[in-house]
Design a protein around this motif. Structure first.
Motif, PDB file in Angstrom:
ATOM      1  N   PRO A 193       0.887  -1.060  -0.127  1.00  0.00           N
ATOM      2  CA  PRO A 193      -0.170  -0.176   0.152  1.00  0.00           C
ATOM      3  C   PRO A 193       0.864   1.436   0.123  1.00  0.00           C
ATOM      4  O   PRO A 193       1.926   1.241   0.271  1.00  0.00           O
ATOM      5  CB  PRO A 193      -0.829  -0.421   1.474  1.00  0.00           C
ATOM      6  N   VAL A 194       0.152   2.531  -0.486  1.00  0.00           N
ATOM      7  CA  VAL A 194       0.640   3.636  -1.100  1.00  0.00           C
ATOM      8  C   VAL A 194       0.305   4.274   0.244  1.00  0.00           C
ATOM      9  O   VAL A 194      -0.810   5.222   0.461  1.00  0.00           O
ATOM     10  CB  VAL A 194       0.511   4.701  -2.396  1.00  0.00           C
ATOM     11  N   VAL A 195       1.037   4.974   0.959  1.00  0.00           N
ATOM     12  CA  VAL A 195       0.466   5.947   2.510  1.00  0.00           C
ATOM     13  C   VAL A 195       0.798   6.907   2.756  1.00  0.00           C
ATOM     14  O   VAL A 195       2.610   7.233   2.742  1.00  0.00           O
ATOM     15  CB  VAL A 195      -0.068   5.269   3.501  1.00  0.00           C
ATOM     16  N   ASP A 196      -0.032   7.587   2.462  1.00  0.00           N
ATOM     17  CA  ASP A 196       0.749   9.279   2.588  1.00  0.00           C
ATOM     18  C   ASP A 196       0.231   9.725   4.031  1.00  0.00           C
ATOM     19  O   ASP A 196      -0.926  10.146   4.025  1.00  0.00           O
ATOM     20  CB  ASP A 196       0.597  10.574   1.464  1.00  0.00           C
ATOM     21  N   GLU A 197       0.725  10.429   4.785  1.00  0.00           N
ATOM     22  CA  GLU A 197       0.511  10.960   6.159  1.00  0.00           C
ATOM     23  C   GLU A 197      -0.739  10.653   6.698  1.00  0.00           C
ATOM     24  O   GLU A 197      -2.228  10.418   6.902  1.00  0.00           O
ATOM     25  CB  GLU A 197       0.243  12.488   5.898  1.00  0.00           C
ATOM     26  N   GLY A 198      -1.104   8.609   6.975  1.00  0.00           N
ATOM     27  CA  GLY A 198      -1.645   8.131   7.403  1.00  0.00           C
ATOM     28  C   GLY A 198      -2.725   7.583   6.671  1.00  0.00           C
ATOM     29  O   GLY A 198      -3.234   6.508   7.201  1.00  0.00           O
ATOM     30  N   ARG A 199      -2.977   8.431   5.249  1.00  0.00           N
ATOM     31  CA  ARG A 199      -3.926   8.112   4.651  1.00  0.00           C
ATOM     32  C   ARG A 199      -3.510   7.242   3.442  1.00  0.00           C
ATOM     33  O   ARG A 199      -2.790   7.397   3.001  1.00  0.00           O
ATOM     34  CB  ARG A 199      -4.539   9.016   3.833  1.00  0.00           C
TER      35      ARG A 199
END
Length: 218
Positions: free
Chosen positions: A36-42
């Motif tokens: 998964p690709v996650v930015d700032e928890g999202r």
């Protein structure tokens, strides 16, 4: 059962600005097929090994130059990730998740709550749940019954198991077995098997198949 009972919560993730060369090395080291690709928890996307293979030049291709390899090293996750995702929530029924995986031919689904990634449910998780429901890991007898398609027939069946002091380890129901009958399969445990079989016949419940101690009877 719900997804939250069977999902895997401890996940490796990457961010959208991470070079795909690093991602490929990480996936190879941990022997995973997707991340998964996650930015700032999202959750913002997912990358599969197939995505990486398409994006990265092969060292065995004679037409690949050093410049091509240098350019590949600058490609980030955001460039190749899939951002249109089919996800489920922790409270999604497990059978609904399985149906989505079957429909879309996915090997897994990401689990999201309020936009944040909280887990992943995989084919292996689904199989584990299936085995648990069937009571596969526990010793006992498996009984397959044909009963009328009425609530009273199911209640009468359970009363027989209660009367014979049998523990039900697992139960499945094939409600559309035929126009007249539903097929109920139970994994049971107890010392009164002979009494149970007699009581089931006396109650008008047809034993379709009985499997116990490595022997199967019809």
């Amino acid at each position: 059962m719900f997804v939250k009972l069977w999902m895997t919560s401890n996940l490796l993730t990457v961010n959208s600005s991470q070079p795909i060369v690093e991602i490929e090395q990480m996936m190879r080291a941990h022997r995973i097929r997707r991340v998964p690709v996650v930015d700032e928890g999202r959750l913002v996307g997912i990358i599969s090994r197939e995505d990486l293979f398409r994006a990265m030049p092969s060292i065995f291709d004679p037409s690949i130059t050093a410049e091509h390899l240098e350019q590949a090293g600058r490609i980030t996750a955001a460039t190749i990730m899939t951002s249109s995702l089919v996800t489920v929530e922790p409270t999604t029924p497990l059978e609904q998740a399985a149906l989505l995986m079957r429909t879309h031919k996915f090997g897994s689904l990401l689990v999201v709550q309020n936009g944040h990634l909280v887990g992943i449910i995989t084919e292996t998780n689904i199989f584990d749940a299936f085995l648990e429901v069937l009571g596969t890991k526990k010793d006992g007898a498996r009984i397959e019954l044909k009963i009328d398609r009425t609530p009273s027939a199911f209640y009468a069946m359970m009363q027989v198991f209660k009367k014979c002091a049998m523990t039900v380890l697992g139960i499945t129901v094939f409600s559309d077995f035929s126009d007249e009958h539903q097929l109920v399969t139970l994994k049971v445990q107890g010392k009164n098997m002979d009494r149970l079989i007699d009581s089931l016949w006396e109650a008008g419940l047809q034993i379709n198949r009985l499997h116990t101690e490595g022997k199967e009877q019809e």
